[in-house]
Design a protein around this motif. Sequence first.
Motif, PDB file in Angstrom:
ATOM      1  N   ALA A 159       0.832  -1.205   0.000  1.00 23.20           N
ATOM      2  CA  ALA A 159       0.000   0.000   0.000  1.00 23.20           C
ATOM      3  C   ALA A 159       0.869   1.259   0.000  1.00 23.20           C
ATOM      4  O   ALA A 159       2.020   1.232   0.422  1.00 23.20           O
ATOM      5  CB  ALA A 159      -0.911   0.004   1.228  1.00 23.20           C
ATOM      6  N   ASP A 160       0.300   2.348  -0.483  1.00 22.49           N
ATOM      7  CA  ASP A 160       0.993   3.646  -0.451  1.00 22.49           C
ATOM      8  C   ASP A 160       0.801   4.236   0.943  1.00 22.49           C
ATOM      9  O   ASP A 160      -0.309   4.578   1.341  1.00 22.49           O
ATOM     10  CB  ASP A 160       0.408   4.579  -1.512  1.00 22.49           C
ATOM     11  N   LYS A 161       1.895   4.386   1.683  1.00 20.14           N
ATOM     12  CA  LYS A 161       1.782   4.865   3.059  1.00 20.14           C
ATOM     13  C   LYS A 161       1.179   6.255   3.128  1.00 20.14           C
ATOM     14  O   LYS A 161       0.518   6.604   4.103  1.00 20.14           O
ATOM     15  CB  LYS A 161       3.130   4.835   3.763  1.00 20.14           C
ATOM     16  N   LEU A 162       1.400   7.088   2.119  1.00 25.49           N
ATOM     17  CA  LEU A 162       0.888   8.459   2.168  1.00 25.49           C
ATOM     18  C   LEU A 162      -0.631   8.507   2.119  1.00 25.49           C
ATOM     19  O   LEU A 162      -1.237   9.502   2.509  1.00 25.49           O
ATOM     20  CB  LEU A 162       1.489   9.293   1.032  1.00 25.49           C
ATOM     21  N   LEU A 163      -1.255   7.428   1.669  1.00 27.63           N
ATOM     22  CA  LEU A 163      -2.720   7.349   1.622  1.00 27.63           C
ATOM     23  C   LEU A 163      -3.297   6.672   2.864  1.00 27.63           C
ATOM     24  O   LEU A 163      -4.516   6.683   3.066  1.00 27.63           O
ATOM     25  CB  LEU A 163      -3.161   6.585   0.372  1.00 27.63           C
ATOM     26  N   ALA A 164      -2.443   6.087   3.695  1.00 32.54           N
ATOM     27  CA  ALA A 164      -2.906   5.397   4.909  1.00 32.54           C
ATOM     28  C   ALA A 164      -3.551   6.395   5.864  1.00 32.54           C
ATOM     29  O   ALA A 164      -3.092   7.532   6.002  1.00 32.54           O
ATOM     30  CB  ALA A 164      -1.735   4.694   5.587  1.00 32.54           C
TER      31      ALA A 164
END
Length: 194
Positions: free
Chosen positions: A24-29
């Motif tokens: 997953a893209d951490k910036l979207l978490a």
Amino acid sequence: MPGPGPVTVGVLLAAGRSERFGAADKLLATFRGVPLVRHAANAMASAGLTHRIAVTSSGDVARLVDPLCDRVITQASAAMSGTIRTGVEHARELGAERLLLVLGDMPFVTAAMLDQLVARCTDDAPAALTDGARIVPPACFPSGDFDALSALRGDRGARERLGRLPPSACVQVPCPALVDIDDQAALARWDRAG
């Protein structure tokens, strides 16, 4: 609203690969109820900057930060140095005299901290945050450093330049302000922390 000082361009660095975070893209978490990247973007939006740029490799991140930035550049995922080069190029187009680099995965950085960095930066020396042990971004650079920033290679960013700063060029902040979220465990730990 920016004052009469130097033209200062903030660049949100949000194009990393997040390899330690997983698929997953951490910036979207989600972090404390909003996507992680919005914390740094909100701080930058509230700081007294002349212009705000985001450099990202994700269309989803671009859409999240677009309302908070004057310009969003979407590029292929790149090493930190490539993202910085892109930011410098666009900042130069905007007539920047100062360049504030802000990492998209640092949720505890505030607008007040960013404003202090800009005020601490001089024509001859950058400024960065410190907790007394480490000197790290966000950091503000004068235009005299733009060529050196553009010449960076690899994924280390400007760490070497910042490591040589004297204490007078640093803004002291509490240790948690320097937290960057690199993996799922850090996201969960700091999301729960008071």
